[in-house]
Design an enzyme around this catalytic site. Sequence first.
Site, mmCIF file in Angstrom:
data_model
loop_
_atom_site.group_PDB
_atom_site.id
_atom_site.type_symbol
_atom_site.label_atom_id
_atom_site.label_comp_id
_atom_site.label_asym_id
_atom_site.label_seq_id
_atom_site.Cartn_x
_atom_site.Cartn_y
_atom_site.Cartn_z
ATOM 1 N N HIS A 172 1.752 32.846 22.103
ATOM 2 C CA HIS A 172 1.294 33.501 20.872
ATOM 3 C C HIS A 172 0.132 34.440 21.176
ATOM 4 O O HIS A 172 -0.411 34.423 22.284
ATOM 5 C CB HIS A 172 0.885 32.454 19.810
HETATM 6 P P1 TYD Z 1 -0.249 25.456 18.539
HETATM 7 O O1 TYD Z 1 -1.158 26.591 18.248
HETATM 8 O O2 TYD Z 1 1.207 25.671 18.302
HETATM 9 O O3 TYD Z 1 -0.486 24.972 20.025
HETATM 10 P P2 TYD Z 1 0.068 25.643 21.368
HETATM 11 O O4 TYD Z 1 0.136 27.109 21.085
HETATM 12 O O5 TYD Z 1 -0.922 25.309 22.424
HETATM 13 O O6 TYD Z 1 1.390 25.048 21.632
HETATM 14 O O7 TYD Z 1 -0.744 24.203 17.697
HETATM 15 C C1 TYD Z 1 -0.016 23.010 17.632
HETATM 16 C C2 TYD Z 1 -0.218 22.400 16.259
HETATM 17 O O8 TYD Z 1 -1.570 22.092 16.014
HETATM 18 C C3 TYD Z 1 0.235 23.322 15.156
HETATM 19 O O9 TYD Z 1 0.987 22.556 14.213
HETATM 20 C C4 TYD Z 1 -1.035 23.768 14.491
HETATM 21 C C5 TYD Z 1 -2.002 22.655 14.792
HETATM 22 N N1 TYD Z 1 -3.393 23.149 14.977
HETATM 23 C C6 TYD Z 1 -4.313 22.940 13.977
HETATM 24 O O10 TYD Z 1 -4.002 22.380 12.919
HETATM 25 N N2 TYD Z 1 -5.603 23.361 14.162
HETATM 26 C C7 TYD Z 1 -5.964 24.004 15.297
HETATM 27 O O11 TYD Z 1 -7.153 24.386 15.438
HETATM 28 C C8 TYD Z 1 -4.985 24.237 16.324
HETATM 29 C C9 TYD Z 1 -5.355 24.955 17.577
HETATM 30 C C10 TYD Z 1 -3.717 23.776 16.097
#
Ligand code: TYD
Length: 372
Positions: A286
């Site tokens: 992302h």
């Molecule tokens: P995500 O951004 O998809 O993690 P990565 O890109 O590392 O795989 O986040 C995973 C989940 O966590 C998603 O459902 C959103 C939640 N999340 C929060 O609620 N607060 C936050 O600060 C972060 C970073 C993620």
Amino acid sequence: MKNQIKYGKLRYVSFIILDLLCLLLSNLSATFLYYGQYTFDKIFADFIPVFILTFAIDVFVSLTLNTLGNVLRRSKKKELKECVTHVSASFVLLAWLLFAIRYGIDYNSGIIYFTYLFDLMLLISGHLLWKYLLKSFCRKKGSVFLMTTNRFAEEGIEEIRKKGDEVSGVCLLENDNKKQIGDIPVFSDIKEALAFICWQNVDRVCIYGIDHQMVPDRLRSGCNALGVGIESVDFDYKILELKTIVNSDPKYGALSFLEGERDIPFPIRRVYWITETEADLHRGFHAHKLNCQLLFCPYGKIDIILDDGSGEKQTVTLDGPGKGLLLMPGLWREMVWRESGSVLCVLASEYYDEKEYIRNYDDFITYRKENQ
Ligand code: TYD
């Protein structure tokens, strides 16, 4: 102190001259209107004494109300209010003084009324016209005022020069008492920086290496009133060495630290960390529209693959507590866990907001093209 005199007090000279010119012209016009033509006697009897008194009052009111300082960087509406306040205060003071010494001077009250009416008209139109002329004819093309932090100052100057522009002044957030970088003056006070931007007829203000939240509101509103644009000249990412104290006794290990807005160019709104991972895990995929981040891996080894949409990818390996990766918004990232149990810590400039994420690669490419 030198800068304060050079760009502080003297910055109103042209406005002071303009102000006095308006007063002289309005006084002459009012006298002419009343007498039709000047006779030597009338000039000495009415015009000169009243003018000297009016002049003294005008200077006094300008200094006490800081009229010129207030007018210079204000919007048209505030400028109008300032001019009316100034002229009204001067008028009341003059009327009161003339009343007190009326038997000493042979004056005509009509001249006073008309002088101030003309003065008000001239002052408003003169100031607006002068500002317009300064903006249209004196603005130096390619002259840039840089806003950055101590850490990125030299780099920012280089970047601007690479684009063929000239840095005429720098304002540093968290300035450690620097007065100059080479022969470029350095400011830490926004008011002084704005005076410099105005007085030096700077073309535009460039922000380098700081989050949008760190641009002071006063700088934004000041530039807005001056009609000077603010733009961002940013890098995509930067590897930062984090301060680490290693104790001489190995059992104490190492202590690393950093401070928001000082060591990293954004306020810390959110902290998150990813733990209990297995090797060869891929995450991320992302980009962010607003969020600035600092990534570090205090334990283990993680590769961060960065993509700016140009087709070339860069990989930064985080493998210790003293290494940080500063990511500005608009960069596609993928994280690869090289060792199981590696811990990824993230400091973020924004609260969690799904709308601020770009999770589709095609959308990211379009976003980069649109925001180039
Ligand atoms: P995500 O951004 O998809 O993690 P990565 O890109 O590392 O795989 O986040 C995973 C989940 O966590 C998603 O459902 C959103 C939640 N999340 C929060 O609620 N607060 C936050 O600060 C972060 C970073 C993620």
